[in-house]
Each structure stands twice: as C-alpha cells, then as structure tokens.
Design a protein around this motif. Structure first.
Motif, PDB file in Angstrom:
ATOM      1  N   UNK A  68       0.850  -1.186   0.000  1.00  0.00           N
ATOM      2  CA  UNK A  68       0.000   0.000   0.000  1.00  0.00           C
ATOM      3  C   UNK A  68       0.886   1.237   0.000  1.00  0.00           C
ATOM      4  N   UNK A  69       0.292   2.386  -0.307  1.00  0.00           N
ATOM      5  CA  UNK A  69       1.024   3.646  -0.290  1.00  0.00           C
ATOM      6  C   UNK A  69       0.755   4.332   1.051  1.00  0.00           C
ATOM      7  N   UNK A  70       1.747   4.444   1.931  1.00  0.00           N
ATOM      8  CA  UNK A  70       1.523   5.086   3.230  1.00  0.00           C
ATOM      9  C   UNK A  70       1.354   6.594   3.072  1.00  0.00           C
ATOM     10  N   UNK A  71       0.673   7.197   4.038  1.00  0.00           N
ATOM     11  CA  UNK A  71       0.366   8.623   3.904  1.00  0.00           C
ATOM     12  C   UNK A  71       1.600   9.506   4.083  1.00  0.00           C
ATOM     13  N   UNK A  72       2.705   8.932   4.583  1.00  0.00           N
ATOM     14  CA  UNK A  72       3.944   9.719   4.625  1.00  0.00           C
ATOM     15  C   UNK A  72       4.465   9.976   3.212  1.00  0.00           C
ATOM     16  N   UNK A  73       4.050   9.129   2.264  1.00  0.00           N
ATOM     17  CA  UNK A  73       4.568   9.222   0.896  1.00  0.00           C
ATOM     18  C   UNK A  73       3.606   9.921  -0.054  1.00  0.00           C
ATOM     19  N   UNK A  74       2.399   9.350  -0.188  1.00  0.00           N
ATOM     20  CA  UNK A  74       1.439   9.913  -1.133  1.00  0.00           C
ATOM     21  C   UNK A  74       0.030   9.751  -0.595  1.00  0.00           C
TER      22      UNK A  74
END
Length: 311
Positions: A4-10
């Motif tokens: 998954x894409x973590x919210x620290x990244x995108x």
C-alpha cells in the motif's frame, strides 16, 4: 514493499487506483498466457484490502508502521490524503472487485450506506458544488463516483441501480437546451456515461476483463439499435428494446436475451457482438426480486468462477 502507499509518501487513493491498474495488467497478461506476470499483478490487485479498516469499514489513511491515522472523518480529506474526494467516496472505488468490497463492508451495511449517500445528494443534483469535492457523498462529476449507481447490481438491489441511474440522467444531465451537465467533461467520460446509461448498459470494471460483460441499468429509449462494425464482427446489429419505458416506468420487471429469460442484471460482451436482442419490460414499481439473488451479481475478481474464466 508494503502492499500500500503510506500517507507519509502519497495519497490513500493511490493504492486504490494502483490496485485497479494492476488488475487491468493482470487481464492483459492472462490473455497473453503470461502466467508469471499474471500471478504478480493479480496479487497486487488485492492491495486495496490493505487500506480497508475493518473497524470503521472505510478506506482509511495508514502509516508506514501499519497503523491507521487516529483522527478520521470519512467526509473529510485533510492534507489531500484522497485526491479530489474523501474516504466515503473512495471506499466504493474497487471497480475490479465489487463483490469483494461488499463482503468486507457487509451487504446490508453496503446498501444502507450507499443508498443513504444518494438520498443525501439529491439536493445537490449529485454534484460537488463549488468544487468542494471532499465535502459530499455522491459527486458524479468525478471518476471515483461515476460507477456508484451501478454498484447495487452487485449487492442484491438492482432496482436501486435503475432508480439512481435515472435520477442522475434527469438531475445531473437533463435533456433541455438550457440544462447541460455540471462540471468538466473529463475528455468524453461524462458524455460516454450518459450515452451508455441511456442505452441501459454500463461496465463498472471498464470492460478490461478477459471475458468482458455489461451491467444493465434503466434505458430511456424504447428501442436502440447498435450497428456492429463489420471489420470486427460478423453479425450486423444488437437491439435493446424497452417496452412501456417512460419517465415513470424506469424499473425492470423482466428481461429476455436472445429469446431466453434473463434473470441476472448483466450479460457477456460476446452475447452482444454475436448479434441479437435484449428485451426489457418496464414498469413504475420496482421488481425487487429480479436480479436480487446472490448468484445474480456480476462477476468480480474475488469470485472463483471469475478467476476460472479470466486466467
């Protein structure tokens, strides 16, 4: 690495969009008999589940360490964690595995939440006025919501698909010289949605499966003749006839496909391009039994039968 894409990244919505993209690639790999590539991408197509919070039953912002962000409002999108939308809208964006999503949320909760969102969006004509895209339930003018009315075909209430598809065509689009649709055209997608829906057809998964199919909505025309391109198809036409159809008669009472009773709110693309006729008997009251059995739902990625047909 994380699935998954973590919210620290995108954005949270990136994971959902990538999962659908990966599923589309898996279908291309399957059609080309590329088994290894298929296995890689079909596994990644399940990653939407990694954003699903089983406690709230919503797609929820998630950190690299695997924990969900504590402060959470499905109708809010702080720091743009959902692109042009919110968790309420994007939770319904799993076009390749709607049946899997219904199972995660629970069928009754799925139907209650989705129908409630439509009821609350009537006043705004299913549009996010003022481009406040994260403050609304149904925002038909954005991609993650354009399939929303057709999801009831998967959850045992196709009559609600028929109801809300007609409401969108009437309220969001309209049919008078001074009543055009709201918002951007989005490169033909808005017009294409209306044309398909006016004929009574739609493809929630974009028609990208190895064995594509059409879901049935509520046509506005008494008769539509689709002329099949002779460069690709040997048959000449496919006809959709909606008997007794009118502004009030928007509910399907029964259906016949090529002379045989059709009990499900969908049929395969092959059955269209082979030529023939779909006859719908319309009425002003919903037939809540037509297409409502669990086995009547259109195929999804998680279905054993779908995997068999699309591997």
């Amino acid at each position: 690495k994380l699935g998954y894409v973590p919210i620290e990244s995108r954005f949270v919505s990136n994971t959902l969009e990538y999962a659908y993209d990966d599923w589309c690639v898996s279908q291309l790999a399957a059609s080309l008999k590329k088994a290894d590539e298929y296995d890689t991408f079909i596994k990644r197509a399940h990653n939407y589940r990694n954003m699903f919070d089983s406690e709230t039953k919503f797609m929820r912002p998630k950190y690299e360490d695997g924990t969900f962000r504590e402060q959470f409002d499905p109708l809010s999108s702080p720091r743009n964690e959902f692109v042009e939308g919110n968790s309420w809208q994007y939770t319904f964006f799993v076009p390749h595995d709607v049946n899997g999503l219904v199972d995660l949320i629970g069928k009754d909760a799925f139907n209650l939440r989705l129908n409630d969102g439509f009821e609350k969006s009537v006043k705004a004509n299913f549009n996010a006025t003022g481009d406040r895209m994260s403050a609304y339930y149904i925002n038909h003018g954005n991609q993650q919501n354009m399939q929303a009315a057709y999801l009831f075909n998967y959850s045992g209430k196709p009559w609600l698909t028929q109801k809300w598809v007609r409401e969108i065509m009437s309220r969001y689009y309209g049919g008078t010289p001074l009543h055009g649709w709201l918002g951007d055209e989005d490169e033909g997608q808005m017009g294409a949605w209306f044309v398909m829906s006016a004929m009574g057809l739609f493809q929630t998964n974009g028609g990208a499966s190895v064995k594509p199919f059409y879901e049935i909505g509520s046509p506005i025309f008494k008769k539509v003749t689709i002329n099949l391109d002779p460069d690709y198809y040997t048959c000449k036409t496919f006809v959709i006839e909606a008997k007794q159809v009118s502004e009030m008669n928007k509910y399907i009472q029964s259906a016949v496909l090529n002379g045989k009773k059709l009990l499900k709110p969908w049929f395969y693309h092959d059955e269209l391009v082979n030529g023939g006729k779909l006859v719908l008997i319309m009425g002003d009251e919903p037939n809540k039994s037509w297409g409502s059995r669990p086995e009547d739902a259109p195929p999804s990625m998680s279905d054993a039968g779908f995997l068999k047909d699309n591997e």
